[in-house]
Every structure is written in structure tokens, then in C-alpha cells.
Design an enzyme around this catalytic site. Structure first.
Site, PDB file in Angstrom:
ATOM      1  N   ASP A 142       0.879  -1.176   0.000  1.00  0.00           N
ATOM      2  CA  ASP A 142       0.000   0.000   0.000  1.00  0.00           C
ATOM      3  C   ASP A 142       0.916   1.225   0.000  1.00  0.00           C
ATOM      4  O   ASP A 142       2.140   1.099   0.151  1.00  0.00           O
ATOM      5  CB  ASP A 142      -0.877   0.000   1.267  1.00  0.00           C
ATOM      6  CG  ASP A 142      -1.773   1.230   1.376  1.00  0.00           C
ATOM      7  OD1 ASP A 142      -2.425   1.582   0.373  1.00  0.00           O
ATOM      8  OD2 ASP A 142      -1.817   1.862   2.453  1.00  0.00           O
ATOM      9  N   SER A 143       0.303   2.406  -0.102  1.00  0.00           N
ATOM     10  CA  SER A 143       1.102   3.625   0.001  1.00  0.00           C
ATOM     11  C   SER A 143       1.618   3.828   1.427  1.00  0.00           C
ATOM     12  O   SER A 143       2.597   4.533   1.636  1.00  0.00           O
ATOM     13  CB  SER A 143       0.253   4.830  -0.401  1.00  0.00           C
ATOM     14  OG  SER A 143      -0.867   4.927   0.457  1.00  0.00           O
TER      15      SER A 143
ATOM     16  N   TYR B 100      -1.058   8.292  -2.400  1.00  0.00           N
ATOM     17  CA  TYR B 100      -1.221   7.924  -3.811  1.00  0.00           C
ATOM     18  C   TYR B 100      -2.470   8.608  -4.392  1.00  0.00           C
ATOM     19  O   TYR B 100      -2.534   8.897  -5.580  1.00  0.00           O
ATOM     20  CB  TYR B 100      -1.423   6.408  -3.939  1.00  0.00           C
ATOM     21  CG  TYR B 100      -0.161   5.562  -3.966  1.00  0.00           C
ATOM     22  CD1 TYR B 100       1.087   6.099  -3.670  1.00  0.00           C
ATOM     23  CD2 TYR B 100      -0.238   4.206  -4.285  1.00  0.00           C
ATOM     24  CE1 TYR B 100       2.222   5.300  -3.689  1.00  0.00           C
ATOM     25  CE2 TYR B 100       0.892   3.400  -4.315  1.00  0.00           C
ATOM     26  CZ  TYR B 100       2.127   3.952  -4.015  1.00  0.00           C
ATOM     27  OH  TYR B 100       3.240   3.156  -4.037  1.00  0.00           O
ATOM     28  N   GLY B 101      -3.458   8.800  -3.522  1.00  0.00           N
ATOM     29  CA  GLY B 101      -4.779   9.221  -4.000  1.00  0.00           C
ATOM     30  C   GLY B 101      -4.827  10.562  -4.697  1.00  0.00           C
ATOM     31  O   GLY B 101      -5.787  10.861  -5.401  1.00  0.00           O
TER      32      GLY B 101
ATOM     33  N   CYS C  55      -4.451  -1.581  -1.752  1.00  0.00           N
ATOM     34  CA  CYS C  55      -4.666  -0.147  -1.944  1.00  0.00           C
ATOM     35  C   CYS C  55      -5.652   0.031  -3.099  1.00  0.00           C
ATOM     36  O   CYS C  55      -5.431  -0.487  -4.198  1.00  0.00           O
ATOM     37  CB  CYS C  55      -3.326   0.502  -2.293  1.00  0.00           C
ATOM     38  SG  CYS C  55      -3.443   2.226  -2.764  1.00  0.00           S
ATOM     39  N   ASN C  56      -6.740   0.737  -2.829  1.00  0.00           N
ATOM     40  CA  ASN C  56      -7.733   0.968  -3.883  1.00  0.00           C
ATOM     41  C   ASN C  56      -7.195   1.874  -4.978  1.00  0.00           C
ATOM     42  O   ASN C  56      -7.452   1.645  -6.162  1.00  0.00           O
ATOM     43  CB  ASN C  56      -8.991   1.608  -3.295  1.00  0.00           C
ATOM     44  CG  ASN C  56      -9.824   0.626  -2.517  1.00  0.00           C
ATOM     45  OD1 ASN C  56     -10.745   0.028  -3.038  1.00  0.00           O
ATOM     46  ND2 ASN C  56      -9.493   0.432  -1.257  1.00  0.00           N
TER      47      ASN C  56
ATOM     48  N   GLU D 267      -2.496   9.210   8.531  1.00  0.00           N
ATOM     49  CA  GLU D 267      -1.033   9.119   8.412  1.00  0.00           C
ATOM     50  C   GLU D 267      -0.337  10.085   9.366  1.00  0.00           C
ATOM     51  O   GLU D 267       0.809   9.886   9.731  1.00  0.00           O
ATOM     52  CB  GLU D 267      -0.584   9.358   6.963  1.00  0.00           C
ATOM     53  CG  GLU D 267      -0.963   8.241   5.987  1.00  0.00           C
ATOM     54  CD  GLU D 267      -0.097   6.967   6.097  1.00  0.00           C
ATOM     55  OE1 GLU D 267       0.955   7.008   6.762  1.00  0.00           O
ATOM     56  OE2 GLU D 267      -0.502   5.934   5.524  1.00  0.00           O
TER      57      GLU D 267
ATOM     58  N   CYS E 232     -11.075   2.798   0.424  1.00  0.00           N
ATOM     59  CA  CYS E 232      -9.679   3.165   0.683  1.00  0.00           C
ATOM     60  C   CYS E 232      -9.289   2.331   1.883  1.00  0.00           C
ATOM     61  O   CYS E 232     -10.021   2.312   2.891  1.00  0.00           O
ATOM     62  CB  CYS E 232      -9.558   4.657   0.988  1.00  0.00           C
ATOM     63  SG  CYS E 232      -7.879   5.096   1.554  1.00  0.00           S
ATOM     64  N   THR E 233      -8.163   1.655   1.779  1.00  0.00           N
ATOM     65  CA  THR E 233      -7.809   0.713   2.841  1.00  0.00           C
ATOM     66  C   THR E 233      -7.406   1.417   4.139  1.00  0.00           C
ATOM     67  O   THR E 233      -7.279   0.771   5.174  1.00  0.00           O
ATOM     68  CB  THR E 233      -6.698  -0.240   2.371  1.00  0.00           C
ATOM     69  OG1 THR E 233      -5.598   0.545   1.884  1.00  0.00           O
ATOM     70  CG2 THR E 233      -7.195  -1.159   1.277  1.00  0.00           C
ATOM     71  N   HIS E 234      -7.214   2.732   4.082  1.00  0.00           N
ATOM     72  CA  HIS E 234      -6.974   3.468   5.324  1.00  0.00           C
ATOM     73  C   HIS E 234      -8.259   3.591   6.158  1.00  0.00           C
ATOM     74  O   HIS E 234      -8.202   3.686   7.385  1.00  0.00           O
ATOM     75  CB  HIS E 234      -6.482   4.891   5.029  1.00  0.00           C
ATOM     76  CG  HIS E 234      -5.041   4.997   4.660  1.00  0.00           C
ATOM     77  ND1 HIS E 234      -4.534   4.507   3.477  1.00  0.00           N
ATOM     78  CD2 HIS E 234      -3.992   5.558   5.326  1.00  0.00           C
ATOM     79  CE1 HIS E 234      -3.232   4.777   3.435  1.00  0.00           C
ATOM     80  NE2 HIS E 234      -2.879   5.402   4.532  1.00  0.00           N
TER      81      HIS E 234
HETATM   82  N1  DGL Z   1      -4.828   3.173   1.115  1.00  0.00           N
HETATM   83  C1  DGL Z   1      -4.926   3.691  -0.169  1.00  0.00           C
HETATM   84  C2  DGL Z   1      -6.190   3.383  -0.904  1.00  0.00           C
HETATM   85  O1  DGL Z   1      -6.783   2.364  -0.603  1.00  0.00           O
HETATM   86  C3  DGL Z   1      -4.168   4.896  -0.581  1.00  0.00           C
HETATM   87  C4  DGL Z   1      -4.371   6.155   0.151  1.00  0.00           C
HETATM   88  C5  DGL Z   1      -3.431   7.209  -0.388  1.00  0.00           C
HETATM   89  O2  DGL Z   1      -2.227   6.967  -0.380  1.00  0.00           O
HETATM   90  O3  DGL Z   1      -3.933   8.236  -0.856  1.00  0.00           O
HETATM   91  O4  DGL Z   1      -6.600   4.079  -1.787  1.00  0.00           O
END
Ligand code: DGL
Length: 271
Positions: free
Chosen positions: A11-12, A43-44, A74-75, A155, A188-190
């Protein structure tokens, strides 16, 4: 490829730990290698091309670690780089993203419902969920909203500040586009890290779907079908790599796994 090799997960940053943790719960005997691309998060907010470049470097790293399967936890990465990664891998090892398993679950559980989705800008702008749902289950109506403030809150280690989290959630979840929904996809996995506050916003009346357990189940099925389940009976080895050391990642990894996690900083070449 053999069953004793590790499961690669990336993931990011912290978010993929929600998937990694679900995997270790479901498959405690598996060895896992986790990579958090903390030097490049979020990443988003990035372009699909940039995310693809990051992802291919991570694939190289996980291949060099002899992983038997890679889980894109990570989505944003799944939405923008899944096909690029598949092409790159050329079936050398299986690749599992977090989007298809969640869509299959939605189709099973909510075949004719109005669903809401929150995710990063990249995931929402990609419209991957809409396109796939439209192709597979026309009776599901999906309304998606980008909620870019949530990843930095997590984060930056502010996710325990209820007031701040509740205010940000209220701002997003009370928007007109997300009203009258029968379920909410946490795309989003966060976001599962904020799950209890999201549930509280909806007074626990709306089911929340996230990728953790659903992806772990899809992975277990895939490994079983391919004869790749690790037969060892001791707990699997868990190795964690990050591209930059962040206090939030260290703390969250310790909390998730209930032990002191050793993080190895690894700068990937080529990105
Ligand atoms: N956890 C990530 C996702 O599922 C990325 C979040 C990010 O880095 O913006 O999209």
C-alpha cells in the site's frame, strides 16, 4: 513457485495494514512481506501514470523477495495500475486487488440497493467501481464521493482525535450525494481505521464494507485452489518494509499486530 514462499502485500502507507492484519487473522501460518510506500504517499492525489510507476517498482521488489502472490492492498493502486501490473507480471504469480472482491460482495449482499462509496480522488475519478458494477449488476445504484482529508488525518496519527475525525466525517458524509444509501463502501484501505467513527455517524444503522476480511477470504480461496496454502503449523514470519520511516507507521504496525514490529527502510530504484 512453492507454498512456503511469502505473500507480498503493499500500500502507500498504513492503510494496507488493515488488509495485512485480516490476512494474518485468516491465514496465520502464512509468511508475509509488507511494503508501505511511505515516501510517496498519498497515492490518492497522484496521476495514474505516477502510481503505475511506483507500483511496478514495488512489484519488482516483491518478486525479488520470491513472493508467491501479490496483494495490492490499496484501492488507488488497484484502480490505476492493476492492468499495468498484470501485464508486467505476465502470469508469473497471481495478483489480487482490493476492488473485485469488494464488488463481488456488494453484488451478493446488496443486489438492488443504493450504495455510497468514499475513497481517494484517484479511486473516485477512475470510476472503476461504477464501471464494474454497471457491467455486472445494473440494479445497484452507486454514489461516490472523494474524501481526501481522511488519509492525512490517519497518516499524521490524528485518527484518535474524535472531535477532528467526527468533524471531517460530518463534512463529507452529510453531503447531498451520499444521502439515502443502504450501505457504504470504504474504498480506501486506510478508512477502516476510522470505522467506529463512521459507524457512529450513521448511528450504526448502515452496513460498512471494507476490503480487509473480504480480500483475505478471496486470497485464501485463490491459494487453496492453486495448492499454495502454506502447510507449516507455526505462525508465519512477518517482514515489514517502508520507503521512508514515519512514526505513525511504526505505531500503527505495533498496534495492529500487538508486538514490536521491526521496519526496514528500503529505497526502491527506478521511481
Ligand atoms: N490506502 C490507499 C487506498 O486504498 C491509498 C491512500 C493514499 O495513499 O492516498 O486508496
Amino acid at each position: 513457485m512453492n507454498s512456503q514462499q511469502s505473500i507480498g502485500i503493499f500500500d502507500s502507507g498504513i492503510g494496507g495494514l488493515t488488509v495485512a492484519h485480516a490476512i494474518t487473522e485468516k491465514l496465520p501460518h502464512e509468511n508475509i512481506i509488507y511494503f508501505g510506500d511511505t515516501a510517496h504517499l498519498p497515492y490518492g492525489d497522484k496521476s495514474a501514470e505516477t502510481i503505475q510507476r511506483y507500483c511496478l517498482s514495488i512489484i519488482d521488489f516483491l518478486l525479488a523477495q520470491h513472493c508467491k502472490v501479490i496483494v495490492v492492498a490499496c484501492n488507488s493502486a488497484t484502480a490505476s495500475a492493476y492492468e499495468a501490473m498484470q501485464d508486467y507480471l505476465q502470469n508469473r504469480i497471481p495478483l489480487i486487488g482490493v476492488i473485485d472482491p469488494v464488488i463481488n460482495e456488494c453484488i451478493k449482499k446488496f443486489p438492488q440497493k443504493n450504495l455510497g462509496l468514499i475513497g481517494t480522488k484517484r479511486t473516485v475519478e477512475s470510476k472503476v467501481f461504477e464501471k464494474k458494477i454497471q457491467a455486472l449488476a445494473k440494479d445497484i445504484k452507486l454514489k461516490a464521493l472523494a474524501t481526501p482529508l481522511l488519509v492525512p488525518i490517519i497518516e499524521e496519527n490524528f485518527h484518535s482525535h474524535e472531535k477532528l475525525v467526527d468533524e471531517a466525517l460530518k463534512l463529507y458524509l452529510s453531503q447531498a450525494s451520499l444521502q439515502n444509501i443502504d450501505g457504504l463502501i470504504l474504498a480506501c484501505t486506510h478508512y477502516p481505521i476510522l470505522k467506529s467513527r463512521i459507524a457512529a455517524f450513521y448511528e450504526h444503522k448502515i452496513p460498512l464494507l471494507d476490503a480487509g476480511e473480504i480480500t483475505a477470504n478471496a486470497l485464501a480461496k485463490q491459494l487453496e485452489e492453486n495448492g499454495l496454502l502454506n502447510p507449516q503449523v507455526i505462525q508465519g514470519q512477518r517482514d515489514f518494509f517502508v520507503s521512508d520511516l514515519t512514526p505513525a507507521f511504526a505505531q500503527m504496525a505495533n498496534e495492529f499486530f500487538g508486538e514490536k514490529i521491526v521496519l526496514t527502510v528500503t529505497n526502491l530504484t527506478g521511481n
